[in-house]
Design a protein around this motif. Structure first.
Motif, short mmCIF file in Angstrom:
data_model
loop_
_atom_site.label_atom_id
_atom_site.label_comp_id
_atom_site.label_asym_id
_atom_site.label_seq_id
_atom_site.Cartn_x
_atom_site.Cartn_y
_atom_site.Cartn_z
N GLY A 71 -10.68 48.18 -19.74
CA GLY A 71 -10.75 49.39 -20.56
C GLY A 71 -10.61 49.19 -22.05
N PHE A 72 -10.68 47.94 -22.50
CA PHE A 72 -10.60 47.65 -23.94
C PHE A 72 -12.02 47.67 -24.50
CE2 PHE A 72 -7.01 44.70 -22.41
CZ PHE A 72 -6.15 45.78 -22.25
N GLU A 73 -12.61 48.87 -24.57
CA GLU A 73 -14.04 48.97 -24.84
C GLU A 73 -14.41 48.53 -26.25
OE1 GLU A 73 -15.05 52.95 -23.89
OE2 GLU A 73 -14.81 52.67 -21.73
N ASP A 74 -13.58 48.87 -27.23
CA ASP A 74 -13.89 48.45 -28.60
C ASP A 74 -13.92 46.93 -28.71
OD1 ASP A 74 -14.08 51.06 -29.37
OD2 ASP A 74 -12.05 51.17 -30.22
N GLU A 75 -12.92 46.30 -28.10
CA GLU A 75 -12.87 44.84 -28.16
C GLU A 75 -14.03 44.23 -27.38
OE1 GLU A 75 -9.97 41.05 -27.17
OE2 GLU A 75 -9.19 43.08 -27.02
N ALA A 76 -14.33 44.80 -26.22
CA ALA A 76 -15.45 44.30 -25.43
C ALA A 76 -16.74 44.38 -26.22
CB ALA A 76 -15.56 45.08 -24.13
N GLY A 77 -16.92 45.48 -26.94
CA GLY A 77 -18.12 45.62 -27.76
C GLY A 77 -18.21 44.53 -28.82
N ARG A 78 -17.09 44.22 -29.45
CA ARG A 78 -17.10 43.17 -30.47
C ARG A 78 -17.44 41.81 -29.86
NH1 ARG A 78 -12.67 46.27 -32.30
NH2 ARG A 78 -11.15 44.91 -31.25
N TRP A 79 -16.88 41.56 -28.66
CA TRP A 79 -17.17 40.28 -28.00
C TRP A 79 -18.66 40.18 -27.66
CZ3 TRP A 79 -14.54 35.96 -27.70
CH2 TRP A 79 -13.15 35.99 -27.85
N TYR A 80 -19.26 41.26 -27.12
CA TYR A 80 -20.67 41.19 -26.74
C TYR A 80 -21.58 41.10 -27.97
CZ TYR A 80 -19.83 41.76 -21.79
OH TYR A 80 -19.44 41.55 -20.49
N ASP A 81 -21.19 41.73 -29.06
CA ASP A 81 -21.97 41.58 -30.29
C ASP A 81 -21.97 40.12 -30.75
OD1 ASP A 81 -22.63 44.25 -30.35
OD2 ASP A 81 -21.06 44.80 -31.80
N ALA A 82 -20.79 39.48 -30.64
CA ALA A 82 -20.71 38.07 -31.04
C ALA A 82 -21.51 37.19 -30.09
CB ALA A 82 -19.25 37.62 -31.05
N LEU A 83 -21.47 37.49 -28.79
CA LEU A 83 -22.25 36.71 -27.82
C LEU A 83 -23.75 36.87 -28.07
CD1 LEU A 83 -20.12 37.48 -24.65
CD2 LEU A 83 -20.60 35.18 -25.53
N LEU A 84 -24.18 38.08 -28.46
CA LEU A 84 -25.60 38.28 -28.77
C LEU A 84 -26.01 37.55 -30.04
CD1 LEU A 84 -26.02 42.03 -27.79
CD2 LEU A 84 -27.20 40.07 -26.76
N GLU A 85 -25.04 37.33 -30.93
CA GLU A 85 -25.35 36.54 -32.12
C GLU A 85 -25.70 35.11 -31.73
OE1 GLU A 85 -23.09 35.07 -36.21
OE2 GLU A 85 -22.34 36.83 -35.11
N ALA A 86 -25.02 34.61 -30.69
CA ALA A 86 -25.32 33.25 -30.22
C ALA A 86 -26.53 33.23 -29.29
CB ALA A 86 -24.10 32.69 -29.49
N TYR A 87 -26.65 34.26 -28.44
CA TYR A 87 -27.74 34.33 -27.46
C TYR A 87 -28.41 35.71 -27.55
CZ TYR A 87 -25.51 30.18 -25.50
OH TYR A 87 -24.99 28.93 -25.34
N PRO A 88 -29.29 35.92 -28.56
CA PRO A 88 -29.83 37.28 -28.82
C PRO A 88 -30.74 37.81 -27.72
CG PRO A 88 -30.84 35.63 -30.26
CD PRO A 88 -29.72 34.95 -29.56
N ARG A 89 -31.26 36.95 -26.82
CA ARG A 89 -32.16 37.42 -25.78
C ARG A 89 -31.50 37.42 -24.39
NH1 ARG A 89 -36.07 40.00 -28.13
NH2 ARG A 89 -37.33 39.74 -26.23
#
Length: 893
Positions: free
Chosen positions: A784-802
């Motif tokens: 339920g830590f949605e804000d943090e999860a969002g930040r993590w997925y944004d960073a992961l997309l920076e490494a793997y955008p597709r």
């Protein structure tokens, strides 16, 4: 105060002196428990006259009062009290004595309560004096005393009131000392200036009261025709009056000196009181006075002479001040005589006679002295403090001279801790002409820095500093110190892994230490042998070891280390043999041989290596033999091994047993190590926990795995097993994690990302770091830590955008937070690479349309029309209902 004529007065004073001749505290330059001069001791070097009259003196007055007020208890109870009190006093257990009397007070009858209360008051004020420099302790004892005096006012005797004032004086002393040792703390001086005038007034009133009581006691004694009881009461009364005079004198002196300009009336009052204490009122010819008649063998009278000396100096009478210094040097004993130079320094400093002080100090530097090391150290440290006197510092040239004398004196005494403290406190530049001693000290500083970092390059830098010091060593330098310097150089070379050079220098140090009569010689030779062994397989190693062994046999034939070097020589020979033969030779050694434990340790290491290198089909059999052998020898040798060796053997046993299906043997070995937990280093503890974790995972004990994983998060950080242990815990818990374990896994993966790399660029090259970051993101979402999860997925997309999984997660999280633009961007990207008509395509199209409805309804209608053409059925079964609901939204106006 003394009215019975000079002869009788002298007799009375002598008796009182014996009563007051308590032990002087140790010299103010003391050593802390780790062998270093503590900053507290260095501060006290500038503390004013910390007086040694403890509250134990009060027992005389209290005992006298008890004899007058005590009711008639039974002989047995009185005897028991006396015996127990005497026993506690001998033990020096003041707190137990206090607890004993507090318990007695609660059960005592009314007639006995006053006597016990006075005894308790005596003990409380004693603790007050001892805790004068600790505010918390001081306040605790003050509250207990105040409570006692409120409950039983009769316990407030003149003696108790005096010692309360003494305790307050000592606290003020500590404040003055704080300012003098740390000049920047001007607030401490201001506080002392506020306290002292009031304290002087209260001490003066108490002194006058006690002198009246002492005069009355003298008259009673004279009228009683030398009755012993009356004489004892007279002595006790005079003792208290003398103490009040003593403290009033010192308080007046410092109250005068701290004012700007010096308060002359207060200074003259202090002088008069010290004069009275020393019996100098009627002495006209001070130059011809025999100092042995002043009773300076009594420490309190000697301290009074120090105070008189400071008064005379402050009044401008240098001749009398110097004469007092000579009295103390000639007639005082113990610590006070040893500190005569220190106190004369203070007298000259407060008087502002800087040139005279510098010249006198330079003479004292070269003058022979029988003073103890502590006394000399106090003098030289005092000179450096004097050079930075906060009230009115000396001229720059005088300051330089005083510092030079103080530093050179400390260098000559090799008082490195005190020198280090002063250098840091005042940013001193050490004299370049001091030669070897200072260079050696500087090398030791470099070594201390290297010990903290444990880096080879830092040890090499320290070794260079030691070489520079040895190059400066001359004939006048202490041969033992030079040999010790060489010994320390060898250690730095050893830690820098220059084993060949270390062995050579260790041998040189061993011979030099032997010539100097230092027992460290044999240890230096042993380290030479260890260095040679570390450098193996150097072709010359065997020959060099033989040389070391021959030297030890000649110089230390019976020493245990000689036998150990003999073992190393034998080991060098056996290393040329096949592995199995090496093991057999070691295991054949008799248990009575001094080298038997080391032989067992060496053999175990060889068997462990043999097990590691064995083919898979032989490992089980070799492992069982290894475990059986260690289990048979460990109980008899573990007490004769170093902690490192013992830990290493048990760890080998654990690893082999765990991989040879002998889980119980591994558990037993770990339990044995657990018993000696306090002996292990941080890394050893982490290795122990790691092996326990491996066994817990093998036995599928999830609770134990979780417990050990949490230990590594909380206590195993920065250990070399941390990352491996957290990985094991994560792999064991993750497949079927409970809600409780999910939170633990969330923390574990977060720490693994810290260890492996918290940078998107790193995730593209490190699969472990990438996997840990992905699991951290997923767990954050699940918890339920949605804000943090969002930040993590944004960073992961920076490494793997597709990466489709990250796009989907980021799109859903953004949708939940109503971040329509961000969500739409993710779904559009997913649609571009998803087969039309698949569940994934319908999911992406659904959220695309939902986002467009929130952003641009016109564009949403156009996309909806296109969707109906491409998918007229409204999607697969899983999505048809959602699209029907969506159609209703488009149908609405």
């Amino acid at each position: 105060m003394f009215q019975a004529g000079r002869r009788r007065r002298w007799r009375v004073r002598t008796i009182a002196d014996r009563r007051l001749s308590l032990p002087v505290p140790r010299v103010l330059v003391g050593r802390a428990g780790n062998g270093q001069v503590s900053s507290w001791h260095c501060a006290l070097l500038w503390a004013p006259a910390t007086v040694f009259l403890a509250a134990a003196c009060l027992s005389l007055a209290v005992q006298s009062q008890e004899s007058d007020t005590r009711s008639a208890p039974t002989a047995e109870s009185s005897s028991n009290d006396a015996l127990l009190e005497a026993y506690l006093k001998r033990l020096g257990v003041t707190r137990l004595e206090i607890a004993y009397w507090e318990e007695r007070l609660e059960s005592a009858g009314a007639s006995r309560k006053v006597t016990i209360a006075r005894r308790l008051a005596d003990l409380y004020v004693g603790r007050l004096i001892e805790s004068a420099v600790s505010d918390d302790d001081y306040q605790q004892w003050m509250k207990r005393l105040e409570r006692l005096l409120d409950e039983i006012p009769e316990a407030r005797t003149p003696a108790v009131e005096l010692v309360l004032l003494e305790a307050e004086y000592r606290r003020t002393e500590a404040i003055i000392g704080q300012w003098l040792s740390q000049p920047a703390q001007e607030a401490a001086r201001t506080e002392a200036q506020k306290i002292l005038p009031l304290l002087v007034g209260r001490l003066q009133e108490k002194r006058q009261e006690l002198e009246r009581l002492a005069d009355e006691a003298v008259r009673r004694w004279e009228a009683a025709d030398s009755d012993p009881q009356t004489e004892r009461q007279m002595i006790e009364a005079q003792t208290l009056a003398a103490r009040a005079t003593y403290y009033t004198a010192w308080a007046s002196l410092y109250a005068a000196l701290l004012q700007e300009p010096i308060n002359r009336p207060l200074l003259e009052q202090a002088t008069s009181l010290f004069t009275k204490l020393l019996g100098l009122e009627n002495e006209k010819d001070l130059a011809g006075l025999d100092p042995t008649l002043l009773g300076l063998e009594s420490p309190w009278r000697a301290r009074a002479a120090c105070g008189w000396m400071m008064c005379r100096a402050a009044l401008g009478d240098r001749q009398s001040a110097e004469r007092a210094w000579q009295w103390i040097r000639q007639a005082a004993v113990g610590a006070v005589r040893e500190q005569a130079d220190y106190w004369f320094t203070q007298a000259l400093v407060w008087a502002g006679w800087w040139k005279e002080l510098a010249s006198w100090a330079e003479e004292r530097l070269i003058a022979p002295s029988a003073d103890t090391l502590q006394g000399k150290t106090a003098f030289f440290v005092g000179l450096v403090h004097a050079a930075h006197f906060p009230k009115s510092p000396p001229p720059a040239d005088i300051q330089k001279r005083l510092v030079a004398v103080g530093v050179k004196g400390l260098i000559h005494l090799r008082q490195w801790p005190a020198l280090k403290h002063l250098a840091a406190l005042y940013d001193l530049e050490l004299p370049m002409d001091a030669g070897f001693p200072v260079a050696w000290w500087q090398a030791q500083q470099r070594r201390a820095e290297a010990d903290k970092t444990a880096r080879a390059e830092d040890y090499r830098a320290a070794a260079d500093a030691y070489r520079r010091a040895l190059a400066l060593a001359g004939r006048d330098d202490d041969p033992r110190a030079v040999a010790q310097c060489r010994h320390e150089l060898a250690w730095c070379l050893y830690r820098a892994e220059d084993y060949t050079e270390a062995a050579k220098v260790y041998l040189e140090a061993a011979e030099a230490l032997r010539r100097a009569g230092d027992d460290q010689a044999v240890h230096a030779a042993w380290m030479a042998a260890v260095s040679i062994e570390k450098g193996f397989p150097d072709p010359r190693a065997g020959e060099q070891l033989q040389q070391v062994a021959a030297w030890l046999r000649r110089e230390y034939p019976q020493h245990e280390l000689t036998q150990r070097v003999e073992f190393l020589v034998e080991k060098q020979y056996t290393q040329q043999l096949p592995l199995e033969e090496q093991i057999q030779r070691l295991e054949r050694m008799a248990a009575t041989d001094p080298n038997y434990p080391i032989a067992c340790w060496e053999a175990a290491g060889l068997r462990y290596r043999q097990w590691q290198q064995a083919p898979a089909e032989q490992k089980r059999e070799l492992g069982r033999a290894f475990v059986a052998r260690l289990q048979s020898v460990l109980p008899s040798i573990e007490g004769r091994l170093s902690s490192e060796q013992r830990f290493g053997l048990y760890m080998m046993l654990v690893k082999v047993a765990a991989q040879s299906d002998q889980q119980q043997a591994a558990q037993d070995a770990l339990a044995r190590l657990e018993r000696f937990w306090s002996q292990w280093s941080g890394d050893q503890r982490a290795e122990l926990r790691y092996q326990q974790l491996q066994l817990a995972r093998a036995s599928k004990n999830q609770a134990e795995v979780a417990k050990l994983g949490r230990w590594f998060l909380e206590q195993g950080r920065a250990s070399r097993f941390e990352a491996a242990a957290l990985s094991v815990a994560a792999n064991a818990l993750d497949p079927a994690a409970t809600e409780e374990h999910k939170r633990l896994l969330y923390d574990i993966y977060g720490r693994l990302v810290e260890l492996w790399g918290n940078d998107p660029a790193r995730w593209t090259t490190d699969r472990n770091a990438h996997a840990a970051a992905a699991r951290r993101a997923a767990l954050a979402w699940e918890l339920g830590f949605e804000d943090e999860a969002g930040r993590w997925y944004d960073a992961l997309l920076e490494a793997y955008p597709r990466e489709r999984a990250y796009l989907r997660a980021a799109g859903l999280l953004a949708f939940q937070k109503k971040q329509w633009e961000r969500s739409l961007q993710c779904w559009r990207t997913l649609l571009a690479g998803t087969p039309v008509g698949s569940d994934a395509w319908y999911e992406a199209k659904y959220y695309q349309l939902r986002c467009l409805l929130e952003i641009d309804r016109t564009a949403a209608r156009q996309v909806w029309q296109e969707f109906n053409i491409v998918a007229p059925t409204g999607g697969t079964a899983a999505w048809q209902e959602k699209f029907r609901q969506l159609q209703q939204q488009f149908a609405a106006p």
